[in-house]
Structure formats: C-alpha cells, structure tokens
Design an enzyme around this catalytic site. Structure first.
Site, PDB file in Angstrom:
ATOM      1  N   ASP A  65       0.585  -1.205  -0.068  1.00  0.00           N
ATOM      2  CA  ASP A  65       0.034   0.001  -0.106  1.00  0.00           C
ATOM      3  C   ASP A  65       1.076   1.278  -0.079  1.00  0.00           C
ATOM      4  O   ASP A  65       1.527   1.325   0.583  1.00  0.00           O
ATOM      5  CB  ASP A  65      -0.982   0.016   1.303  1.00  0.00           C
ATOM      6  N   HIS A  75      -8.261   9.058  -1.991  1.00  0.00           N
ATOM      7  CA  HIS A  75      -7.652   9.029  -0.828  1.00  0.00           C
ATOM      8  C   HIS A  75      -8.281   9.523   0.361  1.00  0.00           C
ATOM      9  O   HIS A  75      -8.247   9.103   1.650  1.00  0.00           O
ATOM     10  CB  HIS A  75      -6.399   9.788  -0.804  1.00  0.00           C
ATOM     11  N   LYS A 123      -2.898   5.990  -4.353  1.00  0.00           N
ATOM     12  CA  LYS A 123      -3.983   6.784  -3.960  1.00  0.00           C
ATOM     13  C   LYS A 123      -3.485   8.175  -4.695  1.00  0.00           C
ATOM     14  O   LYS A 123      -2.269   8.534  -4.798  1.00  0.00           O
ATOM     15  CB  LYS A 123      -4.347   7.150  -2.524  1.00  0.00           C
TER      16      LYS A 123
HETATM   17  P1  NAP Z   1       0.259   0.824  11.690  1.00  0.00           P
HETATM   18  O1  NAP Z   1       0.674  -0.223  10.885  1.00  0.00           O
HETATM   19  O2  NAP Z   1      -0.659   0.658  12.874  1.00  0.00           O
HETATM   20  O3  NAP Z   1       1.630   0.788  12.716  1.00  0.00           O
HETATM   21  C1  NAP Z   1       2.884   1.213  12.595  1.00  0.00           C
HETATM   22  C2  NAP Z   1       3.829   1.423  13.513  1.00  0.00           C
HETATM   23  O4  NAP Z   1       3.662  -0.039  14.359  1.00  0.00           O
HETATM   24  C3  NAP Z   1       4.990   1.525  13.387  1.00  0.00           C
HETATM   25  O5  NAP Z   1       5.584   2.661  13.873  1.00  0.00           O
HETATM   26  C4  NAP Z   1       5.770   0.276  13.275  1.00  0.00           C
HETATM   27  O6  NAP Z   1       7.144   0.637  13.610  1.00  0.00           O
HETATM   28  C5  NAP Z   1       5.216  -0.406  14.373  1.00  0.00           C
HETATM   29  N1  NAP Z   1       5.002  -1.897  14.277  1.00  0.00           N
HETATM   30  C6  NAP Z   1       4.964  -2.723  13.158  1.00  0.00           C
HETATM   31  N2  NAP Z   1       5.181  -4.107  13.336  1.00  0.00           N
HETATM   32  C7  NAP Z   1       5.059  -4.002  14.959  1.00  0.00           C
HETATM   33  C8  NAP Z   1       5.212  -5.161  15.675  1.00  0.00           C
HETATM   34  N3  NAP Z   1       5.120  -6.273  15.254  1.00  0.00           N
HETATM   35  N4  NAP Z   1       5.208  -4.753  17.180  1.00  0.00           N
HETATM   36  C9  NAP Z   1       5.046  -3.770  17.416  1.00  0.00           C
HETATM   37  N5  NAP Z   1       5.238  -2.704  16.563  1.00  0.00           N
HETATM   38  C10 NAP Z   1       5.018  -2.821  15.424  1.00  0.00           C
HETATM   39  O7  NAP Z   1       0.312   2.324  11.205  1.00  0.00           O
HETATM   40  P2  NAP Z   1      -0.043   3.128  10.177  1.00  0.00           P
HETATM   41  O8  NAP Z   1       1.388   3.219   9.485  1.00  0.00           O
HETATM   42  O9  NAP Z   1      -0.602   4.118  10.342  1.00  0.00           O
HETATM   43  O10 NAP Z   1      -0.754   2.190   9.047  1.00  0.00           O
HETATM   44  C11 NAP Z   1      -0.310   1.355   8.310  1.00  0.00           C
HETATM   45  C12 NAP Z   1      -0.370   1.665   6.677  1.00  0.00           C
HETATM   46  O11 NAP Z   1      -1.749   2.075   6.369  1.00  0.00           O
HETATM   47  C13 NAP Z   1       0.510   2.744   6.252  1.00  0.00           C
HETATM   48  O12 NAP Z   1       1.929   2.786   5.985  1.00  0.00           O
HETATM   49  C14 NAP Z   1      -0.256   3.376   5.199  1.00  0.00           C
HETATM   50  O13 NAP Z   1       0.256   2.759   4.017  1.00  0.00           O
HETATM   51  C15 NAP Z   1      -1.905   2.848   5.300  1.00  0.00           C
HETATM   52  N6  NAP Z   1      -2.542   4.193   5.743  1.00  0.00           N
HETATM   53  C16 NAP Z   1      -3.562   4.783   4.945  1.00  0.00           C
HETATM   54  C17 NAP Z   1      -4.221   5.963   5.606  1.00  0.00           C
HETATM   55  C18 NAP Z   1      -5.178   6.605   4.717  1.00  0.00           C
HETATM   56  O14 NAP Z   1      -5.675   7.636   4.757  1.00  0.00           O
HETATM   57  N7  NAP Z   1      -5.854   5.685   3.557  1.00  0.00           N
HETATM   58  C19 NAP Z   1      -3.718   6.574   6.659  1.00  0.00           C
HETATM   59  C20 NAP Z   1      -2.631   5.978   7.544  1.00  0.00           C
HETATM   60  C21 NAP Z   1      -2.122   5.025   7.056  1.00  0.00           C
HETATM   61  P3  NAP Z   1       8.490  -0.116  13.076  1.00  0.00           P
HETATM   62  O15 NAP Z   1       8.334   0.474  11.438  1.00  0.00           O
HETATM   63  O16 NAP Z   1       9.690   0.503  13.696  1.00  0.00           O
HETATM   64  O17 NAP Z   1       8.308  -1.427  13.055  1.00  0.00           O
END
Ligand code: NAP
Length: 326
Positions: free
Chosen positions: A50, A120, A84
């Site tokens: 993504d 988005h 997006k």
């Molecule tokens: P997330 O996936 O909930 O969490 C990411 C955080 O958790 C990171 O800081 C990561 O750090 C840590 N993490 C990952 N695996 C872990 C584990 N096994 N144990 C402990 N911590 C862990 O957060 P997100 O980045 O907000 O969401 C994921 C994806 O969704 C984004 O990257 C993006 O592609 C998409 N997104 C879309 C929108 C939208 O508006 N459509 C908004 C937000 C996000 P490390 O990298 O240090 O492991």
C-alpha cells in the site's frame, strides 16, 4: 509463508491478499528505507503493498517491486499494489486530474498499471493550493468536491487499464451510499480503506460494507505511527492494552499479532507498516494461529471509538467524513 494464497475476492472479480504491507513513514525517515523495507516484506511473503502519491515514496517502492521481479522472487501479477492520487490530500481529486495523477504515479513506479487506485480522502483542495482555503477566522471554507464526478474519473482509469480495481478511503457510510446510488454507476468501489483497530473497530461500517460487497481495508491496525503532527500524543496506546497483553501471553504471540489476527478473522483486510526486518518477519506469522470465537468477543469489547487520525484541520469542510457516527 506467503500471503498471496490468502486472498479475498473483490466485487469486480479481482483478488486482494488479506494482509498488506504499509509504506507510509514520517518525513524524517530516509525514503531509501522504503525500498529496503518493501524488498524485505516481499521476501518475507507480503504480496499486497500500500502506498500513495502523498507518501512521496512511489519511486522507492516501485524500485523494490521491480528488483524483486528482476531477481525472480515474484512476477508482476503476484503483487497487489495500491496507489492513491494527489499531492496534498485531495489536490488531484478534481475529476480532470485523477487520471493524470495516476499516470504520474505509474511513471514514478515504472509500472504499467496499479492493482488498486483509491480516492484517498473525500475532502478536496483547489489544484495548486497547498492548504485548505480559510475565512478571516481561520475556518476552512467548504469547497464541496463532487465525489460522484470524481468517481466517474476513477471509472475511466479502470477502463483505460491503468488500475485493475478502484475504491475509496476514509469515506463514511453516507459518502459510500452517495457513490452506490449514483445514476449510471459503472463500477462499485471494491473497498473502503479506513482507520480500524481494537480501539476503533468500525463494526457498524464493517457490517454496512459487507452488506454491499465492499471490502473494509484497515489501516493503523497497530494503533498508527503516532506521529506528533497527526496523532494526539496523550491518546492511549493500543498495543499497551492490558487485556490484549494478557491474550498475547495466552496464545504465546505478540500484541501486534493478536491485533492483526483479530482483523483477518472478522473479514477485514489488514495493512501493517514496519521498516524493521524483525517485525516484518513477525507480522507475516499472523497466518499461523487462530483466535477462539470467545476471545474474538473479548477483543470486540475493547472498542472505545478512539480515532487517532482525525485530520482536524479539515473538520470545517462539507465533505469531512468523521463527524457522522460511522
Ligand atoms: P500501523 O501499521 O498501525 O503501525 C505502524 C507502527 O507500528 C509503526 O511505527 C511500526 O514501527 C510499528 N510496528 C509494526 N509492526 C510491529 C510489531 N510487530 N510490534 C510492534 N510494533 C510494530 O500504522 P500506520 O502506518 O498508521 O498504518 C499502516 C499503513 O496504512 C500505512 O503505512 C499506509 O500504507 C496506510 N495508511 C493509510 C491511510 C489513509 O488515509 N488511507 C492513513 C494511514 C495509514 P516500525 O516500522 O519501527 O516497526
């Protein structure tokens, strides 16, 4: 282990792997890390990736995908890539700019098509503006984008073969219904990508999406990146929840894996971002265990309707999606 066999069929006949790799990282993180992390993710078995124009990493992510194709790890058709449009939220939302933004993304990616293209965010800005227009009191001036006209432009991207599937992100029920009830609708959105985790389990939106054969794709499943710019630093941390912690011990898994597994078992596609090799390899282990239906209910009970990404600066906008209950 490889997530490609664990797929959900979309309402247009394409298949989406139920576990996706998120690539958004805060600005201070060097973009080259997105290349390394995406390669590690593909090696570990992730097949759904993504990204978005706004993440400013499509060149790096594209490089990783192409290098994993070149070294024989995967073929292009094994990868499900989501993009997006728009530079800053909805700058490129204008119907006339939807396709050109996708063409720009494809150029950066050096790919011929994306598997999924998403609106988005339902709020828009005028082309070329870097912020939402405000009145003399600093309140955002509503500038209703015609979501239906934007959707028609998305349909054209699918017809042009630039996107295999099209969907939306951050839409509430009312906005989804607006698209579904659009006269002359050619393609339904295949998914709605929204914030969804144990503290915001989106059960009503999920039921609605299921009733319309729209997949709910969850972002911030682990409780988000908690970047200061976007997330209230006083908000509770999902992964520190004591009930979740006790359950992780019971299953001899981590809180992150229980959080991911919970989403898959309720029919939600889960995205997870990590740029750490150890955690990338950990997260793909989600297919190796199951939660009982009793424990799923316990996890349902943790919901607190806490939204981390509230995007308050757009709250005055007529299309702001988070004022409705769901
Ligand atoms: P997330 O996936 O909930 O969490 C990411 C955080 O958790 C990171 O800081 C990561 O750090 C840590 N993490 C990952 N695996 C872990 C584990 N096994 N144990 C402990 N911590 C862990 O957060 P997100 O980045 O907000 O969401 C994921 C994806 O969704 C984004 O990257 C993006 O592609 C998409 N997104 C879309 C929108 C939208 O508006 N459509 C908004 C937000 C996000 P490390 O990298 O240090 O492991």
């Amino acid at each position: 282990m490889n997530s490609k066999c664990q797929c959900v069929e979309l309402n247009d006949g394409h298949f989406m792997p139920v576990l996706g790799f998120g690539t958004y990282a805060p600005e201070e993180v060097p973009k080259s890390m997105a290349t390394d992390a995406t390669k590690l993710a593909i090696d570990a078995g992730f097949r759904h990736i993504d990204s978005a124009y706004i993440y400013q990493n499509e060149e790096e992510v594209g490089l990783a995908i192409r290098s994993k194709i070149a070294d024989g790890t995967v073929k292009r058709e094994d990868i499900f890539y989501t993009s997006k449009p728009f530079q800053l939220w909805s700058t490129f939302h204008r119907p006339e700019l939807v396709q050109s933004c996708l063409e720009r993304s494809l150029k950066k990616l050096q790919l011929d098509y994306v598997d999924l293209y998403l609106i988005h965010y339902p709020v828009s800005m005028k082309p070329g503006e870097n912020s939402f227009p405000t009145d003399e009191h600093g309140k955002v001036i509503p500038d209703a984008v015609d979501l239906c006209a934007t959707w028609e432009a998305m349909e054209k991207c699918k017809d042009a073969g630039l996107a295999k599937s099209i969907g939306v992100s951050n839409f509430n029920r009312r906005q989804l219904e607006m698209i579904l009830n659009k006269p002359g609708l050619k393609y339904k959105p295949v998914c709605n990508q929204v914030e969804c985790h144990l503290y915001l389990n989106q059960s009503k939106l999920l039921d609605f999406c299921k009733s319309k054969d729209i997949v709910l794709v969850a972002y911030s499943v682990l409780g988000s990146h908690r970047e200061k710019k976007w997330v209230d630093q006083n908000s509770p941390v999902v992964l520190d929840d004591p009930v979740l912690g006790a359950m992780a011990k019971k299953y001899k898994q981590t809180p992150a894996l229980i959080s991911l597994r919970y989403q898959l078992q309720r029919g939600v596609v889960a995205l997870v971002k990590s740029f750490s090799e150890k955690r990338i390899k950990e997260n793909i282990q989600v297919f190796k265990f199951q939660l009982t239906s009793e424990d799923m209910k316990v996890l349902d009970g943790l919901n607190k309707n806490i939204r981390y990404l509230t995007l308050d600066s757009t709250a005055g906008h007529i299309n702001y999606p988070f004022s409705d209950a769901y």
